[in-house]
Design an enzyme around this catalytic site. Structure first.
Site, PDB file in Angstrom:
ATOM      1  N   SER A  80       1.431 -65.541  32.277  1.00  0.00           N
ATOM      2  CA  SER A  80       1.211 -65.226  30.861  1.00  0.00           C
ATOM      3  C   SER A  80       0.858 -63.786  30.533  1.00  0.00           C
ATOM      4  O   SER A  80       0.779 -63.445  29.350  1.00  0.00           O
ATOM      5  CB  SER A  80       0.132 -66.132  30.283  1.00  0.00           C
ATOM      6  OG  SER A  80       0.701 -67.368  29.957  1.00  0.00           O
ATOM      7  N   LYS A 115      -6.711 -60.905  23.423  1.00  0.00           N
ATOM      8  CA  LYS A 115      -6.146 -62.253  23.293  1.00  0.00           C
ATOM      9  C   LYS A 115      -7.214 -63.195  22.746  1.00  0.00           C
ATOM     10  O   LYS A 115      -8.381 -63.127  23.145  1.00  0.00           O
ATOM     11  CB  LYS A 115      -5.657 -62.703  24.680  1.00  0.00           C
ATOM     12  CG  LYS A 115      -4.855 -64.001  24.695  1.00  0.00           C
ATOM     13  CD  LYS A 115      -4.402 -64.317  26.126  1.00  0.00           C
ATOM     14  CE  LYS A 115      -3.508 -65.551  26.204  1.00  0.00           C
ATOM     15  NZ  LYS A 115      -3.027 -65.811  27.578  1.00  0.00           N
ATOM     16  N   SER A 156       1.877 -66.747  27.634  1.00  0.00           N
ATOM     17  CA  SER A 156       1.166 -67.114  26.429  1.00  0.00           C
ATOM     18  C   SER A 156       0.509 -65.926  25.732  1.00  0.00           C
ATOM     19  O   SER A 156       0.095 -66.052  24.586  1.00  0.00           O
ATOM     20  CB  SER A 156       0.096 -68.154  26.752  1.00  0.00           C
ATOM     21  OG  SER A 156      -0.853 -67.610  27.661  1.00  0.00           O
TER      22      SER A 156
HETATM   23  N1  GLN Z   1       3.949 -70.535  30.921  1.00  0.00           N
HETATM   24  C1  GLN Z   1       3.002 -71.105  31.843  1.00  0.00           C
HETATM   25  C2  GLN Z   1       2.390 -72.336  31.242  1.00  0.00           C
HETATM   26  O1  GLN Z   1       2.845 -72.755  30.241  1.00  0.00           O
HETATM   27  C3  GLN Z   1       1.966 -70.102  32.207  1.00  0.00           C
HETATM   28  C4  GLN Z   1       0.971 -69.905  31.139  1.00  0.00           C
HETATM   29  C5  GLN Z   1      -0.113 -68.960  31.540  1.00  0.00           C
HETATM   30  O2  GLN Z   1       0.015 -68.180  32.475  1.00  0.00           O
HETATM   31  N2  GLN Z   1      -1.218 -69.080  30.856  1.00  0.00           N
HETATM   32  O3  GLN Z   1       1.482 -72.898  31.741  1.00  0.00           O
END
Ligand code: GLN
Length: 470
Positions: A165, A66, A141
């Site tokens: 994410s 990532k 994400s």
């Molecule tokens: N979807 C969640 C957010 O927008 C979690 C994102 C994540 O785990 N980095 O914060």
């Protein structure tokens, strides 16, 4: 896809170890496939890989990383314009450990900007497409990592999970994703979103690969004071049955808001749990419905502090007309996307004097209650089982105009990071031709137990992921 690319990471590593396959051949095959991809999963690809050290346990099997992991000399932008062109002078500990174990970096994967999002549509570098249906999102994400693994563009990948994410994109792409116990993996060199929640973990084709990568990521790191040594070994999973294991089903995370097709896959999985000898009982997680509300105070509060460092002085592009204030204002106005700005505003507001107790203090108390609920549940059951995402992959654009609908994508995954506990998502089946993930969560450092149960279920489910590799 050639047979070579059908191998799981563990299978490929074994062949390299046995001298049946050259690591460079494997790298080149993936490099070529990833360079031709049309999902927008990669932001950067390595030209070549160093030969793996002899007897490297990960056999030279390349790793998709990532974009928010710093890799020395390699673009590391966390999906953000504000870090465009940034090449860090050092490598994140998690990546360094995996490279040392014999998994060279294949490329950097696309992601929501600063890991804020559930669909990958917040990336400054364009959305990622779901390989099961290119008009749908891969989740976020870590959407680039999930799509790459599902589509066979990479044998395995790592991502990060703050509120879901790793697990949610794994669920939407039909692969395995493990969010470890907070502190099990060093955060050093991970571009920070919300430091009390962020954890790195594997995204893989199967549970064995997840265990194998995880085993080589863990450990205390003097550069991250919140990291610790993993207590005990992380064996490769081998359980065939679930005898003696009690699975708790919380109505709060399995009822309202969960799509019927997703609920049906959960019900089928619960039947399998019983057929394999596991016991099922209902447990209560009464505060978990407040998880999203607490998370969207705490995560933005931490993000607003973490993102203060992007001022145009130290990293990335620089804007402004010469004076300090315009340097700050214009660099940040241009560099950050709308979701990141929304979070900075939310977080700054929640931390401002006069509101601090009402928002941040209150959210911290809710967080404690959520952790207490899990503690009470784990006195009665070994693992908690829920869907990973209330819905299957949604269409590109479907939720971008409605932040709240987007935030609810993480309804089932947010309570675990708030409590600091580990959880895995494995593919449970299909609904309307799209993958449905099943989540197993356990107490801190119960990863070996979670992986074993996931492995037994994986074998019984027999999920066919080839729909993403056409
Ligand atoms: N979807 C969640 C957010 O927008 C979690 C994102 C994540 O785990 N980095 O914060």
């Amino acid at each position: 896809m050639s047979d070579l690319l059908e191998l799981t990471g563990a299978q490929a590593a074994e062949r390299v170890g046995a001298g049946e396959l050259k690591a460079s051949e494997l790298f080149d095959a993936y490099r070529e496939r990833a360079a031709a991809e049309e999902l927008n999963a990669f932001l950067w690809l390595a030209e070549s890989a160093p030969d793996p050290p002899p007897d490297a346990p990960l056999g030279g099997v390349p790793l998709a990383v990532k974009d928010l992991f710093c890799v020395e000399g390699v673009p590391s932008m966390a999906g953000s314009r504000i870090l465009e062109g940034y090449r860090p002078p050092y490598t994140a500990t998690a990546v360094e450990k995996l490279v040392a174990a014999g998994a060279p970096v294949l490329g950097k994967t696309n992601m929501d900007e600063f890991a804020m999002g559930s669909s990958n549509e917040n990336s400054s570098y364009g959305p990622v497409r779901n390989p099961w249906d290119r008009n749908r999102v891969p989740g976020g994400s870590s959407g680039g990592s999930a799509a790459a693994v599902a589509a066979g563009l990479a044998p395995w990948a790592i991502g990060t999970d703050t509120g879901g994410s790793i697990r949610q994109p794994a669920s939407l792409c039909g692969i395995v994703g493990l969010k470890p116990t907070y502190g099990a993996v060093s955060r050093y060199g991970m571009i920070a979103f919300a430091s009390s929640l962020d954890q790195a973990g594997p995204l893989t084709r199967d549970v064995t690969d997840a265990a194998l990568l995880f085993r080589h990521m863990v450990g205390r790191d003097p550069c991250d004071s919140t990291s610790l040594d993993f207590p005990g070994d992380i064996p490769l999973p081998s359980a065939e049955r679930l005898e003696g294991l009690r699975f708790g089903v919380p109505p709060e995370l399995t009822g309202e808001g969960v799509e019927p097709g997703v609920r049906a896959v959960l019900d089928d999985t619960l039947k399998l749990v019983e057929e394999l000898g596991g016991a099922i009982e209902e447990i209560a997680l009464p505060h978990s419905p407040h998880g999203i509300a607490a998370y969207y105070v705490l995560a933005p509060a931490e993000a607003s502090a973490n993102l203060a460092r992007y001022d145009g002085v130290r990293y990335g592009p620089r804007r402004g007309d010469g004076d300090l204030l315009s340097l700050y204002e214009e660099t940040r106005a241009e560099g950050f996307g709308p979701e990141v700005k929304r979070r900075i505003m939310l977080g700054t507001y929640a931390l401002s004097s006069g509101y601090y107790e009402a928002y941040y203090g209150q959210a911290q108390r809710v967080r404690t209650k959520i952790a207490d609920d899990f503690r009470a549940a784990f006195e009665r059951v070994d693992l908690v089982i829920t869907p990973t995402s209330p819905t299957v992959a949604f269409e590109l654009g479907e939720r971008t105009a409605d932040p709240l609908a987007m935030y609810l994508s993480d309804y089932c995954t947010v309570p675990m990071p708030l409590a600091g506990i580990p959880a895995i998502s494995i593919p449970g089946g299909l609904s309307e031709g799209l993958p449905v993930g099943i989540q197993l969560a356990g107490p801190a450092f119960s990863e070996p137990k979670i992986l074993d149960a996931a492995y037994a279920l994986e074998r019984a489910i027999g999920f066919d992921g080839s729909g993403a590799r056409a």
